[in-house]
Design an enzyme around this catalytic site. Structure first.
Site, short mmCIF file in Angstrom:
data_model
loop_
_atom_site.label_atom_id
_atom_site.label_comp_id
_atom_site.label_asym_id
_atom_site.label_seq_id
_atom_site.Cartn_x
_atom_site.Cartn_y
_atom_site.Cartn_z
N LYS A 197 0.83 -1.24 5.43
CA LYS A 197 0.82 -0.27 4.33
C LYS A 197 2.09 0.56 4.42
CE LYS A 197 -3.07 1.46 2.94
NZ LYS A 197 -4.41 2.06 2.81
N LEU B 6 0.66 -7.63 -1.03
CA LEU B 6 -0.74 -8.00 -1.20
C LEU B 6 -1.37 -7.22 -2.34
CD1 LEU B 6 -1.96 -8.19 2.50
CD2 LEU B 6 -1.99 -10.04 0.84
N ALA C 253 -2.67 3.30 -2.42
CA ALA C 253 -2.64 4.59 -3.13
C ALA C 253 -1.24 5.16 -3.10
CB ALA C 253 -3.61 5.54 -2.45
N ASN D 189 -13.60 -0.79 -1.94
CA ASN D 189 -12.98 -0.33 -0.70
C ASN D 189 -13.33 -1.18 0.50
OD1 ASN D 189 -11.69 1.80 -1.95
ND2 ASN D 189 -13.43 3.17 -1.73
N ASP E 196 -11.00 1.08 3.55
CA ASP E 196 -10.21 2.10 2.88
C ASP E 196 -10.74 3.47 3.25
OD1 ASP E 196 -8.45 3.28 0.78
OD2 ASP E 196 -10.41 3.98 0.17
#
Ligand SMILES: CN1CCN(c2ccc(C(=O)Nc3n[nH]c4c3C=[N+](C(=O)[C@H](O)c3ccccc3)C4)cc2)CC1
Length: 315
Positions: free
Chosen positions: A58, A30, A34, A162, A178
């Site tokens: 993630k 996607l 970070a 975010n 985020d």
């Protein structure tokens, strides 16, 4: 492993729901997080289930520093303690081995900044959005911020980049998604001050970038900048102005100008969020009251959306 204090309680890793890796299927990337990639995936809630739940995953690359491991774990712990419709939901983690995964609610509309930029009126078509749509996005984020404020959590990075949308279509919900991790995407928004952490200067009040003082009133200032981002349809604040110039401008009382066609009632909320004295900035309950007054004002609702002309701006 780090333990973590939230709303007066202490949490450690054992508080996180471990998701069996074999119940997860990663489908497509996607975007860049970070640390590693963020994937769209499918999660089989119960082994026998036919249906699979769409999720966002993630990942933390195997070759990560210990600091990155801790930050990744901390993000999961932070997300795991929140439960609010305007904050992205943590489903669970796969921390038993590498690659480590954080499994989150899938928001299919992408980030708010990109959505706003895509929604600008073009010569071939007017904006698909109206003032009400914009104000509803702002209300969603303010509700999430009010929840964080009530739980004495300081976000430190409230910004359109975010936030994520459930969808681009009407009925969309905006969520704060985020907690220090989506930095990679908009590196230009951050400023390396004194060679240390990357700081989102353009979203920070003077007491934060001068003295490192962060309170819930820090998030209120940032929220005011997010309001400006929404009303400008995704412009970079202080367009073309370097971070260190923004610091001196803001310290000497300079503020963002109202975006074109920004209703005065909305600009008044922004400027109240940018009061030089933190305690004189409104709390999020007050901001929500002011936003609902905007949503009941016919002149405000009737304001057409007009893109900013002139200055081009970086991503
Ligand atoms: C045509 N368009 C192209 C773009 N497209 C997308 C682009 C990105 C996404 C996306 O990242 N969705 C996410 N759902 N849940 C989480 C996500 C990210 N998370 C994270 O935690 C990420 O770190 C994060 C957090 C905040 C903002 C961005 C990224 C958790 C969804 C659709 C829609 C259709």
């Amino acid at each position: 492993n780090p333990n973590y204090e939230f709303a007066g309680e202490r949490y450690t890793l054992k508080d996180l729901k471990e998701v069996p890796r074999e119940h997860l299927r990663l489908l497509r990337a996607l975007g860049q997080g970070a640390f590693g990639e963020v994937y769209e995936g499918l999660y089989k809630m119960r082994p026998g289930d036919a249906v699979e739940m769409p999720v966002a995953v993630k990942t933390l690359p195997e070759l990560s520093t210990l600091q990155a491991e801790n930050d990744f774990m901390l993000e999961a712990l932070i997300m795991g303690k929140f439960s609010h419709p305007n904050i992205v939901h943590l489903i669970g983690v796969c921390f038993d081995k590498h690659p480590r995964y954080i499994v989150l609610e899938l928001l299919s509309g992408g980030d708010l900044k990109t959505f706003l930029r895509e929604s600008r009126p073009r010569n071939d078509r007017p904006s698909p959005l109206n003032m009400k749509d914009l104000l509803m996005c702002c209300v969603d984020v303010a509700k999430g911020c009010k929840y964080l404020e009530e739980n004495r959590f300081i976000h430190r990075d409230i910004a359109a980049r975010n936030c994520l949308l459930t969808a681009k279509t009407p009925g969309r919900i905006v969520k704060i998604a985020d907690f220090g991790m989506a930095r990679e995407v908009y590196m230009s928004d951050y400023y390396r001050k004194g060679g240390k952490a990357m700081l989102p200067i353009k979203w920070m009040p003077p007491e934060a970038f001068l003295d490192g003082i962060f309170t819930t009133k820090t998030d209120v200032w940032s929220y005011g900048v997010l309001l400006w981002e929404v009303m400008s349809l995704g412009y970079m604040p202080y367009t073309g102005c370097a971070n260190r110039n923004v610091m001196s401008l803001v310290v000497s009382g300079g503020r963002l100008e109202p975006p074109p066609n920004c209703p005065p009632m909305v600009y008044a909320i922004m400027t109240s969020c940018w009061h030089p004295e933190p305690h004189k900035r409104p709390d999020f309950a007050t901001i929500l009251d002011k936003l609902s007054a905007c949503l009941q004002d016919p002149d405000t609702l009737a304001t057409p959306l007009k893109p900013m002309t002139g200055l081009s701006e970086s991503a």
